[in-house]
Scaffold this active site. Structure first.
Site, PDB file in Angstrom:
ATOM      1  N   PHE A  77       0.820  -1.219   0.000  1.00  0.00           N
ATOM      2  CA  PHE A  77       0.000   0.000   0.000  1.00  0.00           C
ATOM      3  C   PHE A  77       0.861   1.279   0.000  1.00  0.00           C
ATOM      4  O   PHE A  77       0.884   2.044  -0.971  1.00  0.00           O
ATOM      5  CB  PHE A  77      -0.938  -0.054   1.211  1.00  0.00           C
ATOM      6  N   LEU A 101       6.104 -10.061  -2.745  1.00  0.00           N
ATOM      7  CA  LEU A 101       4.722 -10.296  -3.199  1.00  0.00           C
ATOM      8  C   LEU A 101       4.001 -11.277  -2.286  1.00  0.00           C
ATOM      9  O   LEU A 101       3.514 -12.328  -2.711  1.00  0.00           O
ATOM     10  CB  LEU A 101       4.694 -10.764  -4.666  1.00  0.00           C
ATOM     11  N   ALA A 148       8.955  -2.701   3.505  1.00  0.00           N
ATOM     12  CA  ALA A 148       8.521  -4.103   3.553  1.00  0.00           C
ATOM     13  C   ALA A 148       8.286  -4.554   4.986  1.00  0.00           C
ATOM     14  O   ALA A 148       9.135  -4.357   5.855  1.00  0.00           O
ATOM     15  CB  ALA A 148       9.564  -4.993   2.894  1.00  0.00           C
ATOM     16  N   THR A 215       6.061   2.827  12.780  1.00  0.00           N
ATOM     17  CA  THR A 215       4.679   3.123  13.148  1.00  0.00           C
ATOM     18  C   THR A 215       4.591   3.779  14.517  1.00  0.00           C
ATOM     19  O   THR A 215       5.453   3.563  15.377  1.00  0.00           O
ATOM     20  CB  THR A 215       3.868   1.803  13.154  1.00  0.00           C
ATOM     21  N   ASP A 216       3.515   4.519  14.729  1.00  0.00           N
ATOM     22  CA  ASP A 216       3.270   5.080  16.064  1.00  0.00           C
ATOM     23  C   ASP A 216       2.891   4.001  17.078  1.00  0.00           C
ATOM     24  O   ASP A 216       2.895   4.252  18.286  1.00  0.00           O
ATOM     25  CB  ASP A 216       2.184   6.172  16.002  1.00  0.00           C
ATOM     26  N   GLU A 217       2.572   2.791  16.578  1.00  0.00           N
ATOM     27  CA  GLU A 217       2.117   1.744  17.502  1.00  0.00           C
ATOM     28  C   GLU A 217       3.218   1.287  18.448  1.00  0.00           C
ATOM     29  O   GLU A 217       2.946   0.666  19.471  1.00  0.00           O
ATOM     30  CB  GLU A 217       1.528   0.570  16.718  1.00  0.00           C
ATOM     31  N   TYR A 241       2.707  -7.219  16.337  1.00  0.00           N
ATOM     32  CA  TYR A 241       3.114  -6.325  15.236  1.00  0.00           C
ATOM     33  C   TYR A 241       3.931  -5.156  15.775  1.00  0.00           C
ATOM     34  O   TYR A 241       5.039  -4.868  15.307  1.00  0.00           O
ATOM     35  CB  TYR A 241       1.881  -5.809  14.491  1.00  0.00           C
ATOM     36  N   SER A 244       7.308  -6.133  17.028  1.00  0.00           N
ATOM     37  CA  SER A 244       8.288  -6.449  15.969  1.00  0.00           C
ATOM     38  C   SER A 244       8.782  -5.169  15.302  1.00  0.00           C
ATOM     39  O   SER A 244       9.948  -5.071  14.923  1.00  0.00           O
ATOM     40  CB  SER A 244       7.686  -7.423  14.947  1.00  0.00           C
ATOM     41  N   LYS A 245       7.922  -4.181  15.153  1.00  0.00           N
ATOM     42  CA  LYS A 245       8.375  -2.908  14.586  1.00  0.00           C
ATOM     43  C   LYS A 245       9.314  -2.198  15.569  1.00  0.00           C
ATOM     44  O   LYS A 245      10.319  -1.601  15.165  1.00  0.00           O
ATOM     45  CB  LYS A 245       7.186  -2.002  14.247  1.00  0.00           C
ATOM     46  N   ASN A 270      -1.897   6.052  11.370  1.00  0.00           N
ATOM     47  CA  ASN A 270      -2.650   5.215  10.419  1.00  0.00           C
ATOM     48  C   ASN A 270      -2.792   5.899   9.065  1.00  0.00           C
ATOM     49  O   ASN A 270      -3.348   6.997   8.983  1.00  0.00           O
ATOM     50  CB  ASN A 270      -4.061   4.937  10.957  1.00  0.00           C
ATOM     51  N   TYR A 298     -15.036  -3.069  16.110  1.00  0.00           N
ATOM     52  CA  TYR A 298     -14.544  -3.782  17.289  1.00  0.00           C
ATOM     53  C   TYR A 298     -14.944  -3.035  18.568  1.00  0.00           C
ATOM     54  O   TYR A 298     -14.812  -1.800  18.645  1.00  0.00           O
ATOM     55  CB  TYR A 298     -13.018  -3.874  17.280  1.00  0.00           C
TER      56      TYR A 298
END
Ligand code: NAD
Ligand code: TYD
Length: 435
Positions: A77, A101, A148, A215-217, A241, A244-245, A270, A298
């Site tokens: 994306f 891919l 990636a 990411t901000d996460e 996730y 790991s980031k 996001n 959710y």
């Protein structure tokens, strides 16, 4: 043209048209360099063809002009949007895409730019060290933009292993390869012999950059009254996730601090926009509206995300690449906090206007509360003051303009949507929403 060999190693010996000549602009420093320095006592990494010694390593300002980019995850994306952005803006630059891919990577995302003369697609894995080393050398890569990743929180809850493999091991493989090609050859040879060979070697490390997209996460979850995440907020990742980031961010930082690998990191909020795989909230809701399926929210729907249009993200990365301080992290946000209910309601309104249900039943009637995500972070918000004040960043899209464009894109590209909602996608939807 998209190159998709079944064996990535077949790419190793393929020289690009540019590969035998070093772009003469590689040695050109931007005159703004000294104006941006925030660390006047530290030696500039741009001032020498040798990499900085580890003892020099506090963040250092620089102005870089990339010429040959390796974009990992460029069929996903954000990566594909970045490839479109870069090729449109910098037509002369070499753009090499490395993408495995996976389910999230889609060659169709790159079709509009695939015939550009400076474009090359390599079907391969960031964990393939030899492949990455060869690409960096063959293409004289001066800039790695690393997108990636396994990127979906819900998938990380169901199967964290792939997240550790790609996000941590994969990032580390890229770092090792960049160190090998950009730094180790410098220490293996004297500076004079390096200069003598500069017409056949990759660019000097001082003109290279490893940019890691994060990411901000990694910062965890905010309470409603907490200040937004800044670059100094302590890491507190909650999902596999995010963890790991965070691990990959630490590795990137360590390669700067320990070896002097010139790097920057951006932690963004996001993203939304064209080509987003419909496992993420916004495209999932648009496509479920079109299919007349329920719109799963959710928990209580009051979790907050800070939405960033992908074009604004690309512009932010461009600024960091060209003017960012080596060794620095920049937060990139959209200045746009919304609850998930606000997002779904906005999408329903746009869909009612742009693609009304044939029975004129409002799409909001499809909203369905489903069981909450495990460990669901309550609120993310980005404080983008650093990138704004230092690099002049400001998001151009409001949520209203960005969301309208996004809905219009999905409505105009229904073939793309149909093509990604097959096989693995259907299995995933059944698994994630089975109750
Ligand atoms: P995506 O899932 O759409 O795309 C990931 C791409 O990486 C795919 O093309 C996939 O094929 C490729 N890939 C996965 N494993 C690979 C491997 N081992 N080797 C080579 N290629 C591999 O992701 P995205 O949403 O475009 O996110 C891009 C980056 O931005 C990620 O690093 C993600 O953590 C970060 N990010 C995303 C968001 C968001 O809202 N989407 C927000 C913050 C940060
Ligand atoms: P998502 O797009 O998966 O991004 P992230 O988890 O990285 O923030 O989810 C955005 C928000 O939307 C998050 O609070 C979870 C919520 N969400 C739903 O309510 N329903 C859904 O079907 C999905 C995919 C997400």
């Amino acid at each position: 043209m998209i190159t998709q060999p079944s064996d990535p190693s077949t790419q190793h010996s393929t020289l690009s048209p540019q590969s035998s000549t070093l772009n003469p602009q590689h040695s050109t420093l931007n005159p703004q360099h000294s104006a941006l320095s925030t660390q006047p006592s530290a030696p500039s990494p741009q001032s020498s063809t040798l990499s900085p010694q580890p003892s020099d390593l506090s963040p250092q300002s620089s102005v870089l002009r990339p010429h040959s980019l390796l974009i990992t995850g460029g069929a996903g994306f954000i990566g594909s949007n970045f490839v479109h952005y870069w090729i449109k803006k910098y037509q002369e630059d070499r753009v090499v895409i490395l993408d495995a891919l996976t389910y999230a990577g889609n060659p169709a995302n790159l079709e509009p730019v695939a015939n550009h003369p400076q474009y090359r697609f390599v079907h391969g894995d960031i964990r393939d060290y030899d492949l990455v080393v060869n690409l960096l050398q063959e293409e004289k890569i001066d800039t790695i933009v690393h997108f990636a990743a396994e990127s979906h929180v819900d998938r990380s809850i169901h199967g964290p292993d792939a997240f550790v493999d790609t996000n941590i091991i994969g990032t580390h493989t890229l770092l090792k390869a960049a160190k090998k090609v950009w730094l180790d050859r410098s220490s293996e040879k004297s500076e004079s012999s390096l200069i003598a060979q500069s017409s056949v070697l990759s660019p000097p490390s001082s003109l290279c950059r490893f940019h890691h997209v994060s990411t901000d996460e990694v910062y965890g979850s905010l309470g409603l009254d907490d200040p937004a995440f800044s670059e100094t907020t302590a890491y507190a990742p909650n999902s596999p996730y995010a963890a790991s980031k965070a691990g990959s961010d630490y590795l990137v930082r360590s390669y700067f601090k320990t070896y002097g690998l010139p790097m920057t990191i951006s932690n963004c909020s996001n993203n939304y926009g064209p080509y987003q795989f419909p496992e993420k909230l916004i495209p999932l809701l648009i496509l479920n509206c079109l299919a007349g399926k329920s719109l799963p929210i959710y928990g209580d729907g009051l979790n907050i995300r800070d939405w960033l249009h992908v074009d604004d993200h690309c512009r932010g990365i461009d600024l960091v690449l060209k003017k960012g301080t080596v060794g620095q992290t920049y937060n990139i946000g959209g200045n746009c906090e919304k609850t998930n209910m606000e997002v779904v309601e906005a999408i329903c309104r746009l869909m009612d206007e742009l693609s009304p249900n044939k029975d004129s039943v409002p799409y909001s009637s499809l909203i369905t509360y489903v069981k909450d995500r495990l460990g669901h972070d309550r609120r993310y918000a980005i404080d983008a003051n650093l990138i704004t004040s230092e690099l002049g960043y400001a998001p151009a899209e409001s949520f209203e303009t960005g969301l309208r464009k996004t809905v219009e894109w999905y409505l105009a590209n229904q073939d793309w949507c149909q093509n990604v909602m097959v096989g693995n996608y259907r299995e995933w939807i059944e698994k994630n929403y089975e109750d």
